[in-house]
Design an enzyme around this catalytic site. Structure first.
Site, PDB file in Angstrom:
ATOM      1  N   ASP A   1       0.863  -1.184   0.000  1.00  0.00           N
ATOM      2  CA  ASP A   1       0.000   0.000   0.000  1.00  0.00           C
ATOM      3  C   ASP A   1       0.902   1.237   0.000  1.00  0.00           C
ATOM      4  O   ASP A   1       1.595   1.499   0.986  1.00  0.00           O
ATOM      5  CB  ASP A   1      -0.895   0.031   1.244  1.00  0.00           C
ATOM      6  CG  ASP A   1      -1.958  -1.057   1.249  1.00  0.00           C
ATOM      7  OD1 ASP A   1      -1.813  -2.037   0.489  1.00  0.00           O
ATOM      8  OD2 ASP A   1      -2.927  -0.934   2.022  1.00  0.00           O
TER       9      ASP A   1
ATOM     10  N   LYS B   1     -10.297  -0.123  -1.838  1.00  0.00           N
ATOM     11  CA  LYS B   1     -10.089  -0.388  -0.422  1.00  0.00           C
ATOM     12  C   LYS B   1     -10.475   0.852   0.370  1.00  0.00           C
ATOM     13  O   LYS B   1      -9.993   1.951   0.096  1.00  0.00           O
ATOM     14  CB  LYS B   1      -8.627  -0.749  -0.136  1.00  0.00           C
ATOM     15  CG  LYS B   1      -8.340  -0.949   1.368  1.00  0.00           C
ATOM     16  CD  LYS B   1      -6.914  -1.396   1.619  1.00  0.00           C
ATOM     17  CE  LYS B   1      -6.600  -1.435   3.117  1.00  0.00           C
ATOM     18  NZ  LYS B   1      -5.224  -1.898   3.401  1.00  0.00           N
TER      19      LYS B   1
ATOM     20  N   LYS C   1      -7.131   3.234  -2.775  1.00  0.00           N
ATOM     21  CA  LYS C   1      -7.452   3.184  -1.343  1.00  0.00           C
ATOM     22  C   LYS C   1      -7.705   4.593  -0.844  1.00  0.00           C
ATOM     23  O   LYS C   1      -6.990   5.531  -1.207  1.00  0.00           O
ATOM     24  CB  LYS C   1      -6.283   2.534  -0.593  1.00  0.00           C
ATOM     25  CG  LYS C   1      -6.424   2.494   0.926  1.00  0.00           C
ATOM     26  CD  LYS C   1      -5.213   1.780   1.529  1.00  0.00           C
ATOM     27  CE  LYS C   1      -5.156   1.917   3.038  1.00  0.00           C
ATOM     28  NZ  LYS C   1      -3.946   1.281   3.616  1.00  0.00           N
TER      29      LYS C   1
END
Length: 219
Positions: free
Chosen positions: A91, A182, A153
């Site tokens: 990430d 996400k 995300k």
């Protein structure tokens, strides 16, 4: 969706600077027991966790975290080191400074470099929605799609605000068909997680939700 099914979407997360080895082991034991998608932990703990749990646990970590203004080269090295230490999912925080200055070519260039460094590992791009205008969010949806990241995300959980359902709806309108979503930041209840799952999120970052579901269903 059944509430227990949410566990399969959870990146069970501990990213606090003062997290001890005991905290990380507790998190990982919970993840194995509950069957969460991954644990999301600091890079410093990856190798120890991988050595302890092996293939019983999928590891995620964060790079350029939490502010995003590291150099592209440093993020590439972080990604490479993380993968060498056992991470299967990365990430990365987008360079928010470049986004705010609308230097989108630089954002695109950096993310392409990180995408290449990640190879066949999952790449999630954290855009930190709380600092962005709608126009900037839309542009990042396009860039994340172009560079073939696996996920967009919402948040680090360390910004001024976290995920919102409105941002999930915006993402769905502007990402490509191969990009998943996400949600992370401020998701603390089963009801929150269920709402994000039903809105279309394939992953949910949370430190709170998995134990709540486990307690409710005696898992």
């Amino acid at each position: 969706m059944e509430e227990k099914d949410i566990l399969k979407l959870i990146d069970h997360t501990q990213l606090q600077a003062n997290a001890t080895w005991e905290d990380i082991v507790s998190l990982c034991d919970e993840a194995v027991k509950y069957g969460t998608a991954t644990v999301c932990i600091p890079q410093a703990y990856l190798k120890r966790v991988h050595d302890k749990y092996g293939d019983n646990l999928k590891l995620c970590t964060v790079i350029g975290f939490p502010l995003g203004y590291n150099s592209a080269h440093s993020k590439v090295v972080e990604a490479q080191d993380s993968i060498a230490d056992g991470a299967e999912e990365i990430d990365t925080v987008v360079n928010i400074s470049d986004v705010k200055n609308h230097r989108y070519d630089e954002v695109r260039k950096e993310l392409k470099m990180i995408r290449e460094a990640c190879g066949d590992k999952l790449l999630k791009v954290i855009i930190e929605t709380c600092y962005l205008t709608e126009e900037e969010k839309i542009e990042l949806c396009k860039i994340v799609t172009e560079v073939k990241a696996d996920y967009i995300k919402t948040s680090t959980g360390f910004g001024s605000a976290g995920a919102t359902l409105a941002d999930i709806e915006l993402f769905k309108k502007h990402i490509g068909p191969d990009v998943k979503i996400k949600a992370a930041g401020g998701i603390r209840t089963i009801e929150d997680a269920l709402a994000y799952a039903e809105a279309g999120c394939s992953r949910i970052g949370s430190s709170k939700v998995a134990p709540l579901i486990a307690a409710k269903y005696n898992l």
